[in-house]
Write a protein that holds these residues in place. Structure first.
Motif, PDB file in Angstrom:
ATOM      1  N   GLU A  57      77.865 -13.627  52.607  1.00  0.00           N
ATOM      2  CA  GLU A  57      78.075 -13.921  54.021  1.00  0.00           C
ATOM      3  C   GLU A  57      76.752 -14.376  54.617  1.00  0.00           C
ATOM      4  OE1 GLU A  57      79.575 -11.498  57.969  1.00  0.00           O
ATOM      5  OE2 GLU A  57      80.181 -10.791  55.987  1.00  0.00           O
ATOM      6  N   PHE A  58      76.759 -15.519  55.279  1.00  0.00           N
ATOM      7  CA  PHE A  58      75.562 -16.059  55.897  1.00  0.00           C
ATOM      8  C   PHE A  58      75.618 -15.886  57.404  1.00  0.00           C
ATOM      9  CE2 PHE A  58      75.249 -18.051  51.830  1.00  0.00           C
ATOM     10  CZ  PHE A  58      73.910 -18.371  51.651  1.00  0.00           C
ATOM     11  N   ALA A  69      66.696 -19.279  62.167  1.00  0.00           N
ATOM     12  CA  ALA A  69      66.601 -18.343  61.047  1.00  0.00           C
ATOM     13  C   ALA A  69      67.980 -18.171  60.433  1.00  0.00           C
ATOM     14  CB  ALA A  69      66.077 -16.991  61.538  1.00  0.00           C
ATOM     15  N   PHE A  70      67.988 -17.617  59.213  1.00  0.00           N
ATOM     16  CA  PHE A  70      69.262 -17.311  58.576  1.00  0.00           C
ATOM     17  C   PHE A  70      69.096 -16.156  57.612  1.00  0.00           C
ATOM     18  CE2 PHE A  70      67.306 -20.303  55.662  1.00  0.00           C
ATOM     19  CZ  PHE A  70      67.657 -19.855  54.393  1.00  0.00           C
ATOM     20  N   ALA A  71      70.228 -15.561  57.294  1.00  0.00           N
ATOM     21  CA  ALA A  71      70.279 -14.477  56.313  1.00  0.00           C
ATOM     22  C   ALA A  71      71.550 -14.644  55.498  1.00  0.00           C
ATOM     23  CB  ALA A  71      70.276 -13.112  57.005  1.00  0.00           C
ATOM     24  N   GLY A  72      71.529 -14.097  54.295  1.00  0.00           N
ATOM     25  CA  GLY A  72      72.707 -14.059  53.438  1.00  0.00           C
ATOM     26  C   GLY A  72      72.773 -12.693  52.781  1.00  0.00           C
ATOM     27  N   LEU A  88      66.573 -13.856  53.763  1.00  0.00           N
ATOM     28  CA  LEU A  88      66.204 -13.668  55.170  1.00  0.00           C
ATOM     29  C   LEU A  88      65.021 -14.588  55.414  1.00  0.00           C
ATOM     30  CD1 LEU A  88      66.521 -11.962  57.870  1.00  0.00           C
ATOM     31  CD2 LEU A  88      64.484 -10.799  57.053  1.00  0.00           C
ATOM     32  N   TYR A  89      65.246 -15.629  56.177  1.00  0.00           N
ATOM     33  CA  TYR A  89      64.190 -16.604  56.426  1.00  0.00           C
ATOM     34  C   TYR A  89      64.154 -16.970  57.902  1.00  0.00           C
ATOM     35  CZ  TYR A  89      63.721 -16.777  51.461  1.00  0.00           C
ATOM     36  OH  TYR A  89      63.514 -16.401  50.157  1.00  0.00           O
ATOM     37  N   GLU A 105      68.882  -6.050  61.722  1.00  0.00           N
ATOM     38  CA  GLU A 105      69.738  -5.086  62.436  1.00  0.00           C
ATOM     39  C   GLU A 105      71.198  -5.540  62.400  1.00  0.00           C
ATOM     40  OE1 GLU A 105      67.941  -4.819  66.318  1.00  0.00           O
ATOM     41  OE2 GLU A 105      66.296  -3.551  65.570  1.00  0.00           O
ATOM     42  N   GLN A 106      71.426  -6.838  62.572  1.00  0.00           N
ATOM     43  CA  GLN A 106      72.796  -7.364  62.522  1.00  0.00           C
ATOM     44  C   GLN A 106      73.390  -7.221  61.123  1.00  0.00           C
ATOM     45  OE1 GLN A 106      74.603  -8.284  65.067  1.00  0.00           O
ATOM     46  NE2 GLN A 106      76.373  -9.049  63.961  1.00  0.00           N
ATOM     47  N   VAL A 107      72.621  -7.575  60.093  1.00  0.00           N
ATOM     48  CA  VAL A 107      73.089  -7.427  58.712  1.00  0.00           C
ATOM     49  C   VAL A 107      73.383  -5.956  58.433  1.00  0.00           C
ATOM     50  CG1 VAL A 107      72.388  -7.560  56.278  1.00  0.00           C
ATOM     51  CG2 VAL A 107      71.958  -9.492  57.812  1.00  0.00           C
TER      52      VAL A 107
END
Length: 162
Positions: A57-58, A69-72, A88-89, A105-107
């Motif tokens: 999930e991204f 920014a983005f996270a997976g 996490l970038y 925190e969201q992840v």
């Protein structure tokens, strides 16, 4: 600033963010050859689509509709309820502004809502980001050297209880 789930239509934005973030972040840690290889291997449109289809999930962070920014992340160990933060970038201009912390925190919140007990990540041992992860509650769980194609990733595996 908003954090939202990324979709197929965000693949190009994630690819462009990775290009803008990886070079300044990793140039003094790994070789240019390795940066190019890993960007192509993990952030091509095909690779990102594959990752999304395989259950990663991204999340995308935007301000005024501009990606910052983005996270997976995904669940990697159902027995022990471990979720892995694969990526996490944050743009260099956003680092130190709380963007990374909010994204984690969201992840963490999403993983916990799915039954997660532990959030895990890998970080290169030469990457100063491991200090950031320590400050927000992650501890070194393992030290690994991982064969990745013709490269070796010198990582810490860090974990945080959710």
């Amino acid at each position: 600033m908003i954090i939202r789930q990324a979709t197929d239509s965000d693949i190009q934005a994630i690819n462009e963010l990775a290009e803008k973030i990886w070079w300044p972040s990793y140039r003094n840690i790994i070789s240019d050859e390795q940066i190019s290889f890993m960007l192509n291997d993990m952030y091509s449109s095909e690779s990102l689509r594959e990752q999304m289809n395989s259950g990663i999930e991204f999340l995308l962070v935007e301000r005024d509709k501009l990606p910052l920014a983005f996270a997976g992340f995904s669940e990697t160990d159902t027995k022990n309820q471990v979720f892995k933060l694969h990526k996490l970038y944050v743009l260099p201009t956003e680092q130190g502004q709380g963007t990374g912390r909010k994204l984690i925190e969201q992840v963490s919140s999403l993983a916990k809502a799915k039954g997660g007990k532990i959030l895990e990540l890998n970080v290169n041992r030469g990457n100063p980001a491991h200090h950031f992860y320590s400050r927000i509650g992650f501890d070194i769980y393992q030290t690994l050297d991982i064969n990745y194609h013709h490269f070796v990733l010198n990582d810490y595996v860090m974990r945080k209880k959710l």
